[in-house]
Enzyme design. Structure first.
Site, PDB file in Angstrom:
ATOM      1  N   PHE A 244       0.837  -1.202   0.000  1.00 42.45           N
ATOM      2  CA  PHE A 244       0.000   0.000   0.000  1.00 42.45           C
ATOM      3  C   PHE A 244       0.878   1.261   0.000  1.00 42.45           C
ATOM      4  O   PHE A 244       1.881   1.311   0.692  1.00 42.45           O
ATOM      5  CB  PHE A 244      -0.874  -0.034   1.254  1.00 42.45           C
ATOM      6  CG  PHE A 244      -2.010   0.926   1.246  1.00 42.45           C
ATOM      7  CD1 PHE A 244      -3.198   0.632   0.590  1.00 42.45           C
ATOM      8  CD2 PHE A 244      -1.900   2.146   1.904  1.00 42.45           C
ATOM      9  CE1 PHE A 244      -4.260   1.521   0.599  1.00 42.45           C
ATOM     10  CE2 PHE A 244      -2.954   3.045   1.912  1.00 42.45           C
ATOM     11  CZ  PHE A 244      -4.142   2.734   1.253  1.00 42.45           C
TER      12      PHE A 244
ATOM     13  N   TYR B 265     -11.616   1.491   9.787  1.00 43.01           N
ATOM     14  CA  TYR B 265     -12.754   2.024   9.023  1.00 43.01           C
ATOM     15  C   TYR B 265     -13.081   1.186   7.792  1.00 43.01           C
ATOM     16  O   TYR B 265     -13.961   1.530   7.035  1.00 43.01           O
ATOM     17  CB  TYR B 265     -12.514   3.489   8.614  1.00 43.01           C
ATOM     18  CG  TYR B 265     -11.196   3.777   7.940  1.00 43.01           C
ATOM     19  CD1 TYR B 265     -11.006   3.459   6.597  1.00 43.01           C
ATOM     20  CD2 TYR B 265     -10.141   4.357   8.628  1.00 43.01           C
ATOM     21  CE1 TYR B 265      -9.801   3.697   5.973  1.00 43.01           C
ATOM     22  CE2 TYR B 265      -8.929   4.603   8.017  1.00 43.01           C
ATOM     23  CZ  TYR B 265      -8.772   4.275   6.695  1.00 43.01           C
ATOM     24  OH  TYR B 265      -7.570   4.509   6.079  1.00 43.01           O
ATOM     25  N   LYS B 266     -12.372   0.086   7.611  1.00 45.30           N
ATOM     26  CA  LYS B 266     -12.679  -0.805   6.485  1.00 45.30           C
ATOM     27  C   LYS B 266     -13.655  -1.880   6.980  1.00 45.30           C
ATOM     28  O   LYS B 266     -14.804  -1.557   7.243  1.00 45.30           O
ATOM     29  CB  LYS B 266     -11.379  -1.355   5.914  1.00 45.30           C
ATOM     30  CG  LYS B 266     -10.575  -0.215   5.258  1.00 45.30           C
ATOM     31  CD  LYS B 266      -9.178  -0.578   4.828  1.00 45.30           C
ATOM     32  CE  LYS B 266      -8.544   0.627   4.133  1.00 45.30           C
ATOM     33  NZ  LYS B 266      -7.086   0.548   4.070  1.00 45.30           N
TER      34      LYS B 266
ATOM     35  N   ASP C 130       0.882  -5.227   8.285  1.00 46.28           N
ATOM     36  CA  ASP C 130      -0.227  -4.293   8.124  1.00 46.28           C
ATOM     37  C   ASP C 130      -1.494  -5.125   7.946  1.00 46.28           C
ATOM     38  O   ASP C 130      -1.630  -5.856   6.962  1.00 46.28           O
ATOM     39  CB  ASP C 130       0.010  -3.379   6.921  1.00 46.28           C
ATOM     40  CG  ASP C 130      -1.005  -2.249   6.885  1.00 46.28           C
ATOM     41  OD1 ASP C 130      -2.143  -2.463   7.346  1.00 46.28           O
ATOM     42  OD2 ASP C 130      -0.664  -1.153   6.389  1.00 46.28           O
TER      43      ASP C 130
ATOM     44  N   ARG D 294     -11.927  -3.478  -8.233  1.00 50.41           N
ATOM     45  CA  ARG D 294     -11.874  -4.179  -6.960  1.00 50.41           C
ATOM     46  C   ARG D 294     -13.275  -4.272  -6.367  1.00 50.41           C
ATOM     47  O   ARG D 294     -13.973  -3.266  -6.238  1.00 50.41           O
ATOM     48  CB  ARG D 294     -10.957  -3.382  -6.030  1.00 50.41           C
ATOM     49  CG  ARG D 294     -10.273  -4.162  -4.981  1.00 50.41           C
ATOM     50  CD  ARG D 294      -9.249  -3.314  -4.268  1.00 50.41           C
ATOM     51  NE  ARG D 294      -9.821  -2.102  -3.691  1.00 50.41           N
ATOM     52  CZ  ARG D 294      -9.367  -1.514  -2.590  1.00 50.41           C
ATOM     53  NH1 ARG D 294      -8.348  -2.032  -1.940  1.00 50.41           N
ATOM     54  NH2 ARG D 294      -9.900  -0.411  -2.125  1.00 50.41           N
TER      55      ARG D 294
END
Ligand SMILES: *Cc1c(COP(=O)(O)O)cnc(C)c1O
Length: 400
Positions: A122, A210-211, A187, A360
């Site tokens: 990321f 928050y995912k 991560d 995605r």
């Protein structure tokens, strides 16, 4: 041919089906497949935020007598419900970006070698690691693959994503840790809340709330430091929330014992209340069921992609072995960006686009149904088969 009734039957047998009603779903026709970027609002989280805002109104600064314990307390709850970690190993604080900076810096004190990640990791992770290496005068290596990163890390610091944010590949943390002398920082942003996690073999980790945790835009992140390592690790940010006896307001900095030493400044109390409520929902659902549903949803999506989408230019960019995959699926297509826009504008399906060619689709297990997968891929096939994606204005956007 996979019939819609097959998806309906899977939903009828889904032990998590009832959780969908716990989420705010304003537009019933829209199929939201971006919960891996920002999870939906649950009524539990909405109500918890209202309660804490009420406390702020009533108690003002007195509220801190309770709030001050939250970063550690909510961290402990997250540790036990979602991370397979022990009490005192997880702190809720800051963003993933800042937490990775803190842990990478602290980890580099433990290892003399290079700071390493893979080039597909990321962006914020790569930027932070490169910056830490520069600040410390270390070599920074961005390897071509995870395997090459493991080889290059030697006696250095290695940072990897547990689930790759593009391909959804799920890495075997225990096997990788066992194969290297590097200190590994994981991560967990794309795995927490979606797959079962066991940090018992892990030294260091960061992750986002928050995912798949659904704690809301900008909810604080978490960091994990194995208990045995804590006393020998120092945060590069000497803030008063990492200070021993914070309210003595003493002259010099002395790191707190335990995980609190990785605190920095004042935490977001509203964010912490949201995370606490979000964890409650996951706890109720149970992680074995959540992970199993994620595998079932992604399995259906891949089956449909093979049947319907391969003939019109798509390929599956995610692992086919469900045990090696997170809860999203990458579909590759040379026109992925206009296709993503057309899905949003013309088909009420919300995916996202990740360069260069990835559409995605995130399947958050708590509120996504199998019929959503079926309908979304059906709409996707129709859009592309009719060439409708060529009719949308797919210019540059700040957020994709
Ligand atoms: C979402 C995500 C982040 C987010 O970082 P923030 O600092 O919270 O914005 C970091 N790393 C990975 C792998 C992610 O998926």
């Amino acid at each position: 041919m996979i019939d819609r009734s097959h998806a309906e039957a899977l939903d009828a047998a889904d032990p998590l089906a009832r959780f969908r009603d716990r989420f705010v779903i304003a537009d019933r026709d829209r199929i939201y497949l971006d919960g891996n970027s920002l999870g939906r609002l649950s009524t539990d989280v909405r109500d918890a935020i209202a309660v804490v805002v009420g406390h702020w109104g009533e108690r003002v600064v007195e509220g801190w007598h309770d709030w001050i314990e939250l970063p550690r307390g909510v961290g402990d709850r997250l540790a036990s419900v979602a991370l397979g970690a022990r009490p005192g190993e997880v702190l809720i604080a800051d963003s993933v970006t800042v937490n990775l900076h803190k842990l990478a810096h602290a980890a580099a004190d433990h290892r003399p070698g290079p700071i390493v990640t893979d080039a597909a990791n990321f962006p914020t992770d790569r930027y932070v690691l490169e910056g830490v290496a520069r600040q410390l005068g270390r070599q920074y290596i961005e390897a071509d693959s995870v395997e090459a990163a493991i080889d290059a890390a030697r006696d250095g610091v290695l940072c990897l994503s547990h689930v790759d944010y593009r391909s959804a590949e799920l890495r075997d943390m225990r096997a990788i840790i066992g194969s290297t002398d590097a200190l590994v920082i994981w991560d967990l942003s794309h795995s927490v809340g979606a797959v079962e996690i066991d940090l018992s073999a892990v030294d260091l980790a960061v992750g986002c709330t928050y995912k798949y945790l659904n704690a809301g835009p900008g909810a604080p992140a978490f960091l994990y430091v194995r208990r045995e390592l804590q006393s020998s690790m120092r945060s590069p940010i000497q803030g008063w929330f990492g200070q021993r006896d914070q309210f003595l307001m003493g002259p010099g900095y002395e790191a707190a014992d335990g995980i609190e030493r990785f605190g920095a400044g004042t935490p977001s109390v509203v964010g912490l209340a949201a995370i606490d409520a979000a964890i409650g929902l996951l706890e109720e659902a149970g992680f074995a069921a959540i992970a199993a549903k994620g595998r079932s949803l992604t399995e259906l999506a891949i089956g449909l992609a093979d049947a319907w989408l391969a003939p019109i230019g798509f390929s599956v960019g995610s692992p086919r072995d469900p045990s090696r995959r997170g809860s999203h699926v990458a579909l590759r297509h040379v026109e992925a960006w206009p296709i993503a826009r057309a899905l949003i504008e013309r088909a009420a399906v919300v995916p996202d686009f990740r360069p260069p060619d990835i559409l995605r689709l995130g399947f958050a297990p708590l509120y996504t149904r199998h019929v959503d997968v079926w309908d979304a891929l059906h709409r996707l096939r129709r859009i592309v088969a009719r060439g409708e994606h060529r009719a949308v204005a797919a210019g540059a956007r700040r957020v994709t």
